[in-house]
Design an enzyme around this catalytic site. Structure first.
Site, PDB file in Angstrom:
ATOM      1  N   SER A  79       0.707  -1.167   0.061  1.00  0.00           N
ATOM      2  CA  SER A  79      -0.001  -0.098  -0.174  1.00  0.00           C
ATOM      3  C   SER A  79       0.878   1.224  -0.095  1.00  0.00           C
ATOM      4  O   SER A  79       0.661   2.200  -0.780  1.00  0.00           O
ATOM      5  CB  SER A  79      -0.928   0.001   1.356  1.00  0.00           C
ATOM      6  OG  SER A  79      -1.763  -0.947   1.278  1.00  0.00           O
ATOM      7  N   ARG A 108       1.296   4.417  -2.951  1.00  0.00           N
ATOM      8  CA  ARG A 108       1.353   5.869  -2.604  1.00  0.00           C
ATOM      9  C   ARG A 108       2.612   6.643  -2.752  1.00  0.00           C
ATOM     10  O   ARG A 108       2.645   7.732  -3.033  1.00  0.00           O
ATOM     11  CB  ARG A 108       1.003   5.981  -1.141  1.00  0.00           C
ATOM     12  CG  ARG A 108      -0.773   5.454  -0.786  1.00  0.00           C
ATOM     13  CD  ARG A 108      -1.030   5.066   0.330  1.00  0.00           C
ATOM     14  NE  ARG A 108      -2.208   4.726   0.556  1.00  0.00           N
ATOM     15  CZ  ARG A 108      -3.251   3.637   0.492  1.00  0.00           C
ATOM     16  NH1 ARG A 108      -2.363   2.623  -0.288  1.00  0.00           N
ATOM     17  NH2 ARG A 108      -4.316   3.649   0.513  1.00  0.00           N
ATOM     18  N   GLY A 122      -6.549  -3.265  -7.307  1.00  0.00           N
ATOM     19  CA  GLY A 122      -7.549  -2.447  -7.222  1.00  0.00           C
ATOM     20  C   GLY A 122      -6.871  -1.050  -6.572  1.00  0.00           C
ATOM     21  O   GLY A 122      -7.340   0.244  -6.883  1.00  0.00           O
ATOM     22  N   GLN A 127      -8.738   2.954  -0.282  1.00  0.00           N
ATOM     23  CA  GLN A 127      -8.636   3.195  -1.763  1.00  0.00           C
ATOM     24  C   GLN A 127      -9.333   4.306  -2.251  1.00  0.00           C
ATOM     25  O   GLN A 127      -9.099   5.503  -2.767  1.00  0.00           O
ATOM     26  CB  GLN A 127      -8.773   2.170  -2.599  1.00  0.00           C
ATOM     27  CG  GLN A 127      -7.709   1.081  -2.285  1.00  0.00           C
ATOM     28  CD  GLN A 127      -8.068  -0.290  -3.011  1.00  0.00           C
ATOM     29  OE1 GLN A 127      -9.063  -0.614  -3.787  1.00  0.00           O
ATOM     30  NE2 GLN A 127      -7.242  -1.139  -2.540  1.00  0.00           N
ATOM     31  N   ASP A 155      -7.148  -7.288   5.317  1.00  0.00           N
ATOM     32  CA  ASP A 155      -6.488  -8.055   4.552  1.00  0.00           C
ATOM     33  C   ASP A 155      -5.797  -9.663   5.359  1.00  0.00           C
ATOM     34  O   ASP A 155      -5.499 -10.377   4.569  1.00  0.00           O
ATOM     35  CB  ASP A 155      -5.238  -7.561   3.768  1.00  0.00           C
ATOM     36  CG  ASP A 155      -5.844  -6.558   2.668  1.00  0.00           C
ATOM     37  OD1 ASP A 155      -7.046  -6.710   2.300  1.00  0.00           O
ATOM     38  OD2 ASP A 155      -5.009  -5.684   2.314  1.00  0.00           O
ATOM     39  N   LYS A 192     -13.331  -8.545  -2.919  1.00  0.00           N
ATOM     40  CA  LYS A 192     -11.961  -8.439  -3.004  1.00  0.00           C
ATOM     41  C   LYS A 192     -11.182  -9.288  -4.372  1.00  0.00           C
ATOM     42  O   LYS A 192     -11.942  -9.578  -5.277  1.00  0.00           O
ATOM     43  CB  LYS A 192     -11.204  -9.307  -1.790  1.00  0.00           C
ATOM     44  CG  LYS A 192     -11.252  -8.300  -0.664  1.00  0.00           C
ATOM     45  CD  LYS A 192     -10.769  -6.905  -0.571  1.00  0.00           C
ATOM     46  CE  LYS A 192     -10.964  -6.009   0.530  1.00  0.00           C
ATOM     47  NZ  LYS A 192     -10.500  -4.555   0.436  1.00  0.00           N
ATOM     48  N   ARG A 220      -3.892 -13.723  -1.433  1.00  0.00           N
ATOM     49  CA  ARG A 220      -3.860 -13.867  -0.034  1.00  0.00           C
ATOM     50  C   ARG A 220      -4.739 -15.182   0.323  1.00  0.00           C
ATOM     51  O   ARG A 220      -4.474 -15.742   1.368  1.00  0.00           O
ATOM     52  CB  ARG A 220      -4.805 -12.620   0.595  1.00  0.00           C
ATOM     53  CG  ARG A 220      -4.269 -11.427   0.457  1.00  0.00           C
ATOM     54  CD  ARG A 220      -4.319 -10.474   1.468  1.00  0.00           C
ATOM     55  NE  ARG A 220      -3.731  -9.144   1.179  1.00  0.00           N
ATOM     56  CZ  ARG A 220      -2.131  -8.710   1.174  1.00  0.00           C
ATOM     57  NH1 ARG A 220      -1.547  -9.755   1.740  1.00  0.00           N
ATOM     58  NH2 ARG A 220      -1.763  -7.481   0.613  1.00  0.00           N
TER      59      ARG A 220
HETATM   60  C1  S3P Z   1      -5.745  -1.032   0.176  1.00  0.00           C
HETATM   61  C2  S3P Z   1      -7.000  -0.987   0.798  1.00  0.00           C
HETATM   62  C3  S3P Z   1      -7.789  -1.957   1.126  1.00  0.00           C
HETATM   63  C4  S3P Z   1      -7.012  -3.375   1.232  1.00  0.00           C
HETATM   64  C5  S3P Z   1      -6.166  -3.408   0.062  1.00  0.00           C
HETATM   65  C6  S3P Z   1      -5.134  -2.318  -0.067  1.00  0.00           C
HETATM   66  C7  S3P Z   1      -5.183   0.125   0.115  1.00  0.00           C
HETATM   67  O1  S3P Z   1      -8.778  -2.011   0.278  1.00  0.00           O
HETATM   68  O2  S3P Z   1      -7.999  -4.408   1.086  1.00  0.00           O
HETATM   69  O3  S3P Z   1      -5.512  -4.760  -0.188  1.00  0.00           O
HETATM   70  O4  S3P Z   1      -3.940   0.129  -0.195  1.00  0.00           O
HETATM   71  O5  S3P Z   1      -5.466   1.612  -0.046  1.00  0.00           O
HETATM   72  P1  S3P Z   1     -10.104  -1.030   0.147  1.00  0.00           P
HETATM   73  O6  S3P Z   1      -9.862   0.217   0.090  1.00  0.00           O
HETATM   74  O7  S3P Z   1     -11.059  -1.563  -1.028  1.00  0.00           O
HETATM   75  O8  S3P Z   1     -10.767  -1.356   1.473  1.00  0.00           O
END
Ligand code: S3P
Length: 421
Positions: free
Chosen positions: A20, A24, A89, A164, A308, A335, A381
């Site tokens: 994550s 960013r 995602g 996200q 997660d 997911k 996962r």
């Molecule tokens: C993430 C946020 C989560 C998480 C994903 C990574 C991120 O998803 O499950 O693995 O990096 O912001 P959601 O924003 O859909 O909850």
């Protein structure tokens, strides 16, 4: 991939850098004023999608993922061809927020799994800010086309806690006219807020609410900590195995990520951790060893803090004494796979009794984990959770499609071998 039952679990591990935070760091530095130097970035399928997209937008990079200089362009270019988000995602949703506020025309698309995942949750609030966006199935799915434009600051009350979505709206807000406010039902991971504040953005956090004003941000020097989500597989292995002791070094211990540690304490697990560096991202060590686990109830505010890691809690629920109940986790169905049905199907294949709920699970333990053959459904996962199941099982687990670990943890099987011999 065959995972045999492990006789003994020992070792000190460094897990890969945080996924994550890597996304960013790449995205936020790409529009900073001045150069950024990033250390210890995660190189995996998902973060490479973000990296490739930024290159196509004319962001320049020098070096490699151990030390990468990011040189933002004077102006982002409009690529002729669509931008591929793969299975990621985080890439699709956060990049959508960025691009909707930058003049140009962009199309985002993804692989089969990502193309099934919900996108209206980002498109709808961006449209309220004046975003010009159109997606398949009435904006619910990729591909999505964006004509970047000047947005207006807006107040958003999110229906689901999603880092996200929150991050996409914060990025859109940073270039909009006026103030943007994002309010979450409960707090999700706050890496975007921390990094933007560190870069000098005008951003205020009040509980579950974030206010962002149009801001310029500055280039930074930043080192990515180890990924708590990757560490969690080894924590779960250590507490569930009868002869185990593991230490994890330089792991991210951001409070919005470590719900699993809190829940493990409630389960009477022998886990300890300590933050040794606190800014901009809390980092430290974790130790975990063989424990007699008790069943636990996980619901409400803790769920986004361990979203997660919930697959691992399902596995731990099977070996814990008493009932483990997980509620308010309907997001798991959205997911990389429908994790509720994938987990239930696979646990049953290993001989575990488990009840499926619309938004969670009920498991009565302790139960024997016999072993057997499962599919990850291409979900990283799930592949890693059932590898841990193999190591604590009686007969071992065969995973028919293990390659998906490349999505977040490329050397997962080597690390597992290292600690299980
Ligand atoms: C993430 C946020 C989560 C998480 C994903 C990574 C991120 O998803 O499950 O693995 O990096 O912001 P959601 O924003 O859909 O909850």
């Amino acid at each position: 991939m065959n995972i045999s039952p492990a006789k003994r679990v020992r070792g000190t591990l460094h897990v890969p850098p945080d996924k994550s935070i890597t996304h960013r760091a790449l995205i936020l530095s790409s529009f900073a004023t001045g150069k950024t130097t990033l250390y210890n970035l995660l190189e995996c399928n998902d973060t490479l999608r973000t990296f490739e997209i930024l290159k196509r937008l004319s962001v320049r990079f020098k070096g490699d993922f151990e030390r990468l200089e990011v040189i933002p362009p004077e102006e982002f270019s409009t690529p002729v061809n669509p931008l591929f988000c793969g299975n990621s995602g985080t890439t699709a949703r956060i990049v959508m927020g960025l691009l909707s506020s930058i003049r140009g025309f962009y199309i985002l698309y993804g692989d089969e799994s990502l193309s099934r995942r919900p996108m209206r949750r980002v498109v709808k609030p961006l449209k309220r800010m004046g975003g010009i966006i159109m997606g398949r199935n009435s904006d619910e799915n990729l591909p999505i086309a964006i004509r970047g434009t000047k947005l207006k600051g807006t107040y958003h009350k999110l229906e689901v806690a999603s880092a996200q979505v929150k991050s996409a709206l914060i990025l859109a807000g940073i270039r909009a006219h006026g103030k943007t406010t994002v309010e979450e039902p409960s707090k999700s991971r706050d890496h975007t807020e921390r990094m933007l504040s560190y870069m000098g953005a005008n951003l205020k956090v009040k509980g579950n609410m974030i206010e962002v004003m149009p801001s310029e941000v500055n280039g930074i020097e930043f080192e990515v900590p180890g990924d708590f989500s990757s560490a969690s597989y080894f924590i779960a292995l250590a507490v569930a195995h009868p002869n185990a002791e593991i230490r994890l070094e330089d792991v991210g211990l951001n409070e919005t990520r470590i719900g699993l540690l809190e829940i493990l304490k409630d389960m009477n697990a022998k886990v300890e951790w300590q933050v040794t560096k606190s800014s901009p991202e809390p980092t430290g060590w974790i130790t975990a060893r063989t424990s007699r686990l008790s069943g636990v109830e996980a619901k409400g505010e803790i769920i986004p803090k361990m979203i997660d890691e919930l697959p691992l809690l399902v596995l731990l629920g099977a070996v814990a004494h008493g009932t483990t109940e997980i509620c308010d986790a309907g997001e798991l169905r959205k997911k990389e796979s429908d994790r509720i049905s994938t987990l239930v199907g696979n646990m049953k294949r290993l001989g575990v009794e488990i009840e499926e709920k619309v938004d969670g699970f009920v498991i009565n333990g302790p139960q024997r984990i016999r072993g057997g053959r499962i599919s990850s459904m291409g979900d990283h996962r799930i592949a890693m959770t059932f590898s841990i199941a193999g190591a604590i099982s009686e007969e071992g687990v065969e995973i028919t499609d293990p390659e998906c670990v490349q999505i977040s943890f490329p050397n997962f099987f080597d690390k597992l071998k290292e600690v299980t011999g």
